[in-house]
Design an enzyme around this catalytic site. Structure first.
Site, PDB file in Angstrom:
ATOM      1  N   ASP A   1       0.843  -1.192   0.000  1.00  0.00           N
ATOM      2  CA  ASP A   1       0.000   0.000   0.000  1.00  0.00           C
ATOM      3  C   ASP A   1       0.883   1.248   0.000  1.00  0.00           C
ATOM      4  O   ASP A   1       1.996   1.214  -0.509  1.00  0.00           O
ATOM      5  CB  ASP A   1      -0.920  -0.040   1.236  1.00  0.00           C
ATOM      6  CG  ASP A   1      -2.263   0.627   0.994  1.00  0.00           C
ATOM      7  OD1 ASP A   1      -2.274   1.852   0.775  1.00  0.00           O
ATOM      8  OD2 ASP A   1      -3.306  -0.053   1.038  1.00  0.00           O
TER       9      ASP A   1
ATOM     10  N   HIS B   1      -3.489   5.878   3.757  1.00  0.00           N
ATOM     11  CA  HIS B   1      -4.315   4.743   3.348  1.00  0.00           C
ATOM     12  C   HIS B   1      -3.790   3.428   3.906  1.00  0.00           C
ATOM     13  O   HIS B   1      -4.533   2.626   4.483  1.00  0.00           O
ATOM     14  CB  HIS B   1      -4.375   4.693   1.816  1.00  0.00           C
ATOM     15  CG  HIS B   1      -5.348   3.708   1.270  1.00  0.00           C
ATOM     16  ND1 HIS B   1      -4.995   2.426   0.905  1.00  0.00           N
ATOM     17  CD2 HIS B   1      -6.676   3.812   1.016  1.00  0.00           C
ATOM     18  CE1 HIS B   1      -6.061   1.788   0.451  1.00  0.00           C
ATOM     19  NE2 HIS B   1      -7.090   2.605   0.496  1.00  0.00           N
TER      20      HIS B   1
END
Length: 365
Positions: free
Chosen positions: A26, A60
């Site tokens: 990520d 995120h």
């Protein structure tokens, strides 16, 4: 607490994910967040920057890590993940997924995660090229090394756009999102590759804005994190099971959609994730094939067969072909009992998580 998942009574007395490493591929994971202290091990950065994956300028990745392995920070405050004793291996990649450097970074990230002990790989990302053979080979490498690969279907909300890659690769658990009423979230991408759905609307999670930051997210990203956490719970409780058997447990115990949609199908896959049911003893799965049931799955985007699309060496518990949902779906699913919920503790700052253009974060929430 994760009330509707009955975490304190039905999940955590059975498993908390201890001893399992979940790689979060990520934007990075902020190791200093108060709900993740001690949970994040040094990882790697394949975004073009040097580092160990613990820089997260977006937040995120930190949010996904908190839903998987957050431990709160006392007196019920903060975010508790579904697998609070799992460890997080942060692997930072670029989200400019149309870029060749980003594609190469994803390849390196997957291989790094496998080589550094991850038993589950969470990819709340999407939009990467499915035709790239190096990425296919990396996914196959993970599948061959008995790793549970989990990825988001995407946030385009239109079947015509298909399930995004890497979720669309055979062997990968492709996760869509449902809202608080248990209906398919309006922006959840779907297609014949969809495997499971999980909560993805109004999800409270950690943020990397500060070490005590929180926000609210919507998307298939969050749903993916819950599926990865459930896989970690199963792998901790039943370490002898293969990745394929773990996936079969989640598939066989999924709860039918509340709207009565037939499963398996392209919108809900095999149904809604049911963690408590997936942790129960299952002699059919546990004594059956160890093959990943998704490796024989076709691809709706028309990619040529090869790489991880090779036929499995044995019959999976879930057939690779059949009626009911179209495409690769099999014949039926055992009814699971579990709803969904999220933990909110203390005061949370509401952050609107804007979904970037599809090529940047095609599956992010």
């Amino acid at each position: 607490m994760l009330g509707d998942y009955r975490a304190e009574t039905a999940l955590w007395p059975v498993s908390q994910g201890g001893g399992i490493t979940v790689a979060v591929i990520d934007s990075g994971v902020m190791t200093g967040h108060q709900d993740l202290t001690g949970q994040v091990v040094p990882g790697a950065d394949f975004s073009g920057d040097n580092g160990d994956g613990t820089v997260d300028e977006d937040g995120h990745g930190t949010g996904m890590a908190s839903l998987i392995a957050g431990h709160g920070h006392g007196d019920g405050a903060g975010v508790m993940g579904l697998a609070p004793k799992a460890k997080i291996l942060p692997v930072r990649v670029s989200w400019d997924s149309a870029d060749a450097v980003a594609q190469a970074g994803l390849v390196r990230a997957i291989r790094f995660a496998v080589d550094h002990g991850a038993k589950v790989v969470n990819m709340s990302i999407g939009g990467y090229a499915g035709a790239d053979q190096e990425t296919r080979a990396a996914v196959k490498y993970a599948v061959d090394h008995d790793v549970v690969m989990v990825a988001a279907t995407g946030n385009s909300g239109n079947e015509a756009t298909h399930v995004e890659y890497p979720a669309a690769f055979p062997g990968v658990v492709a996760v869509g999102a449902v809202d608080r009423q248990g209906r398919l979230w309006e922006k959840s991408s779907y297609g014949p590759e969809t495997t499971l759905v999980a909560p993805g609307a109004e999800i409270y999670r950690a943020s990397a804005k500060t070490s005590a930051g929180y926000g609210v997210g919507n998307g298939t990203s969050d749903a993916t994190a819950y599926v990865s956490a459930t896989a970690a719970l199963i792998r901790a409780k039943y370490p002898e099971l293969s990745a394929g058997q773990v996936i079969n447990r989640m598939i066989r115990t999924a709860t039918p959609p509340r709207d009565g949609s037939a499963v398996p199908g392209s919108r809900y896959g095999f149904g809604v994730l049911a963690p408590a049911k997936a942790l129960e003893a299952d002699p059919v799965v546990d004594g059956g094939s160890r093959v990943n049931p998704l490796v024989g799955r076709g691809e709706s985007q028309g990619a040529a067969r090869g790489g991880v699309t090779e036929e499995p060496g044995g019959e999976a518990v879930v057939p690779a072909a059949g009626a009911g949902g179209g495409g690769w779906f099999g014949v039926g699913v055992a009814v699971g009992v579990a709803l969904w919920g999220v933990l909110v503790g203390g005061v949370v700052a509401v952050v609107v998580w804007v979904v970037r253009v599809r090529r940047r974060r095609g599956a992010g929430g």
